[in-house]
Write an enzyme that holds these catalytic residues in place. Structure first.
Site, PDB file in Angstrom:
ATOM      1  N   LYS A 183       7.755   6.063  -7.434  1.00  0.00           N
ATOM      2  CA  LYS A 183       8.097   4.704  -6.997  1.00  0.00           C
ATOM      3  C   LYS A 183       7.094   3.761  -7.660  1.00  0.00           C
ATOM      4  O   LYS A 183       5.973   3.582  -7.195  1.00  0.00           O
ATOM      5  CB  LYS A 183       8.013   4.611  -5.471  1.00  0.00           C
ATOM      6  CG  LYS A 183       8.020   3.184  -4.894  1.00  0.00           C
ATOM      7  CD  LYS A 183       9.325   2.457  -5.137  1.00  0.00           C
ATOM      8  CE  LYS A 183       9.368   1.127  -4.384  1.00  0.00           C
ATOM      9  NZ  LYS A 183       8.399   0.116  -4.890  1.00  0.00           N
ATOM     10  N   GLY A 221       8.496   2.748  -0.323  1.00  0.00           N
ATOM     11  CA  GLY A 221       7.250   3.497  -0.440  1.00  0.00           C
ATOM     12  C   GLY A 221       6.869   4.141   0.874  1.00  0.00           C
ATOM     13  O   GLY A 221       6.409   5.292   0.912  1.00  0.00           O
ATOM     14  N   GLU A 259      -6.266   6.619  -4.860  1.00  0.00           N
ATOM     15  CA  GLU A 259      -7.166   5.956  -5.809  1.00  0.00           C
ATOM     16  C   GLU A 259      -7.061   4.473  -5.502  1.00  0.00           C
ATOM     17  O   GLU A 259      -6.030   3.852  -5.734  1.00  0.00           O
ATOM     18  CB  GLU A 259      -6.762   6.284  -7.250  1.00  0.00           C
ATOM     19  CG  GLU A 259      -7.850   5.948  -8.267  1.00  0.00           C
ATOM     20  CD  GLU A 259      -7.792   4.494  -8.701  1.00  0.00           C
ATOM     21  OE1 GLU A 259      -8.671   3.712  -8.259  1.00  0.00           O
ATOM     22  OE2 GLU A 259      -6.890   4.145  -9.473  1.00  0.00           O
ATOM     23  N   CYS A 293      -9.096  -1.675 -11.452  1.00  0.00           N
ATOM     24  CA  CYS A 293      -9.906  -1.328 -10.283  1.00  0.00           C
ATOM     25  C   CYS A 293     -11.311  -0.885 -10.668  1.00  0.00           C
ATOM     26  O   CYS A 293     -12.249  -1.025  -9.879  1.00  0.00           O
ATOM     27  CB  CYS A 293      -9.215  -0.231  -9.478  1.00  0.00           C
ATOM     28  SG  CYS A 293      -8.764   1.228 -10.438  1.00  0.00           S
ATOM     29  N   GLU A 392     -12.549  -7.274  -3.601  1.00  0.00           N
ATOM     30  CA  GLU A 392     -11.901  -7.086  -4.898  1.00  0.00           C
ATOM     31  C   GLU A 392     -10.991  -8.273  -5.191  1.00  0.00           C
ATOM     32  O   GLU A 392     -10.066  -8.557  -4.426  1.00  0.00           O
ATOM     33  CB  GLU A 392     -11.104  -5.781  -4.899  1.00  0.00           C
ATOM     34  CG  GLU A 392     -10.534  -5.432  -6.252  1.00  0.00           C
ATOM     35  CD  GLU A 392      -9.857  -4.073  -6.251  1.00  0.00           C
ATOM     36  OE1 GLU A 392     -10.080  -3.288  -7.194  1.00  0.00           O
ATOM     37  OE2 GLU A 392      -9.089  -3.789  -5.303  1.00  0.00           O
TER      38      GLU A 392
END
Length: 488
Positions: A183, A221, A259, A293, A392
């Site tokens: 996906k 998802g 991750e 990332c 982030e």
């Protein structure tokens, strides 16, 4: 057969390229804001069919046991994709907005080549390890340990490096003998759909072994994560979404690989070449507009050199302007969407509200009225507790922070919920090794060392994830261990 945008509006389910039950959705070029085509809009019924196909292919075929066949199929896929690399390059730049030069590395060609590494693993891995004889409870036995495929893998991937992340899941999962339901992110569906077309038309990968389901519906998802027919969920994305994936998977005790996010530090020691280090920190943070990332977004420099480092970094960033990703000299392209640009701009407002100074950048570049661009930005005047130093951002935004010696630099790097990557620059080998040992992060580059490669495990500490991707460690994520004993 050439790969074209009009062929990217199909799902791959049970070996068949098919229209999505929900019609199509638009694909937008982030550098121009133009609709450049459509992708297949899958529904819950499509996802259910994809999971059923993957389950059936794993349970009723020899895919998981025929190591040589899997290796051959992976090499076949690699070679077929290489035959379409120029078409894929053009479509990837248009869909992802990534600078052209990156498609010669981690945005396209590198991940395609990496499929060969996983094919080699399928052939050469020690699938059975002989433990020899022992006499538990006085009974002589011969023991062995077998590695077997974990089963059906649900792979959920983001938009920033779609080929790299898709193949980092597809490659080892297929090599290990798993079947897959992929996906991909709705922002970059073509990168997955076109690979599905190549799989269906130019390889011998059996029906159902890999299924590709594109959709803007994020509930698909969750459906993939919650389905008890799925044995492992491999997710790359934000830490917040990773928590949700882990929570949903816990209901069926489904294994997870995560991750997640990063806020990595670029540490400059007092014996480093300051000009070179600052130039590299600037280059790193603007690459693909900072949408990675593992990109280092905190520049930590000696306090006594803070003013000099700020000036050097400001000048370096000013020379790395955002621009057209199709041009060879562009390093900083657009952000992926208007939503992502608004997110970055909100963080820039927060930085100023917290007392920070915008040294360069800080807004939309002049002359680029179309496209989701943000100028490379340097923020000074804050400490490591500031939101822009802790959260982030996923944009071309660098925060410069002072440190008071090597141990303080380590402490600042570790003062983060994340632990994904990092860099350290200096000249004394012992001091460099002390820093590498002290920073709690999954990867570290020393003086510009590049850790990215197919055989290098990638992943993070703390809230940067669970498990490793790539390398033998990443391959092992897709394996179960079975101990077998017989009377000797």
């Amino acid at each position: 057969m050439p790969l074209r945008p009009e062929t990217a509006s199909r799902l791959l389910i049970d070996g068949t390229l098919t229209a999505g039950s929900g019609g199509t959705f638009d694909v937008v070029n982030p550098a121009t804001e133009e609709v450049i085509g459509q992708a297949a809009q899958a529904t819950s019924a499509d996802m259910d069919a994809a999971i059923a196909a993957a389950r059936r292919a794993f349970d009723t075929t020899d895919w998981s046991r025929d190591h040589a066949f899997r290796a051959r199929c992976l090499r076949q896929l690699r070679d077929a994709l290489k035959g379409h690399v120029d078409e894929l390059r053009e479509l990837t730049i248009a869909e992802v907005g990534c600078p052209s030069f990156l498609t010669h590395g981690p945005q396209l060609e590198g991940p395609i080549d990496d499929l060969g590494y996983f094919a080699d693993l399928a052939e050469n891995y020690d699938w059975t390890v002989d433990l020899g004889e022992a006499e538990p409870m006085g009974i002589k036995n011969h023991r062995e340990v077998r590695s077997e495929a974990v089963g059906v893998v649900g792979a959920i991937t983001p938009w920033n490096f779609p080929h790299q992340i898709n193949f980092a899941k597809i490659g080892p999962a297929l090599a290990a003998g798993c079947t897959v339901v992929l996906k991909p992110a709705p922002d970059t569906p073509w990168c997955a759909a076109l690979v599905g077309e190549v799989i269906a038309t130019e390889t011998d990968i059996p029906a159902g072994v890999i299924n590709i389901v594109t959709s803007t519906d994020h509930r698909l998802g969750e459906q993939l994560t919650a389905d008890p027919r799925v044995d492992l969920v491999s997710f790359t994305g934000s830490t917040a979404t990773g928590r949700a994936v882990m929570s949903t998977a816990a209901q069926t005790l489904t294994k997870v690989f995560l991750e997640l996010g990063g806020k990595s530090a670029f540490l400059v020691l007092d014996d480093a070449d300051l000009a070179t280090a600052c130039s590299m920190a600037a280059f790193n943070v603007v690459t693909h507009a900072g949408q990675g990332c593992a990109i280092t977004t905190r520049l930590v420099v000696p306090r006594e050199k803070l003013a000099e480092a700020t000036a050097l970094t400001r000048d370096a960033l000013a020379g790395l302007a955002a621009g057209d990703p199709t041009k060879p000299g562009t390093v900083c392209g657009p952000l992926i969407s208007a939503r992502q640009r608004e997110r970055v701009e909100e963080y820039l407002r927060i930085a100023v509200e917290e007392g920070g100074t915008i040294e360069t950048g800080g807004g939309r570049p002049e002359g680029l009225e179309r496209g989701y661009f943000v100028s490379p930005t340097l923020i000074s005047g804050l400490d490591n507790s500031a939101r822009v130093a802790q959260e982030e951002i996923f944009g071309p935004v660098l925060v410069i922070l002072p440190h008071d010696g090597d141990d303080d630099a380590i402490a600042i790097a570790n003062d983060s919920p994340y632990g994904l990557s990092g860099q350290v620059w200096g000249t004394d080998p012992e001091r460099l090794d002390h820093v590498v040992n002290g920073v709690r992060t999954g990867t570290m580059g020393v003086n510009g060392g590049i850790w990215y490669a197919a055989d290098v495990p990638f992943g993070g500490y703390k809230q940067s994830g669970i498990g490793r991707e790539m390398g033998v460690a990443g391959f092992a994520e897709y394996l179960e261990t079975k101990a077998v004993a017989r009377p000797a």
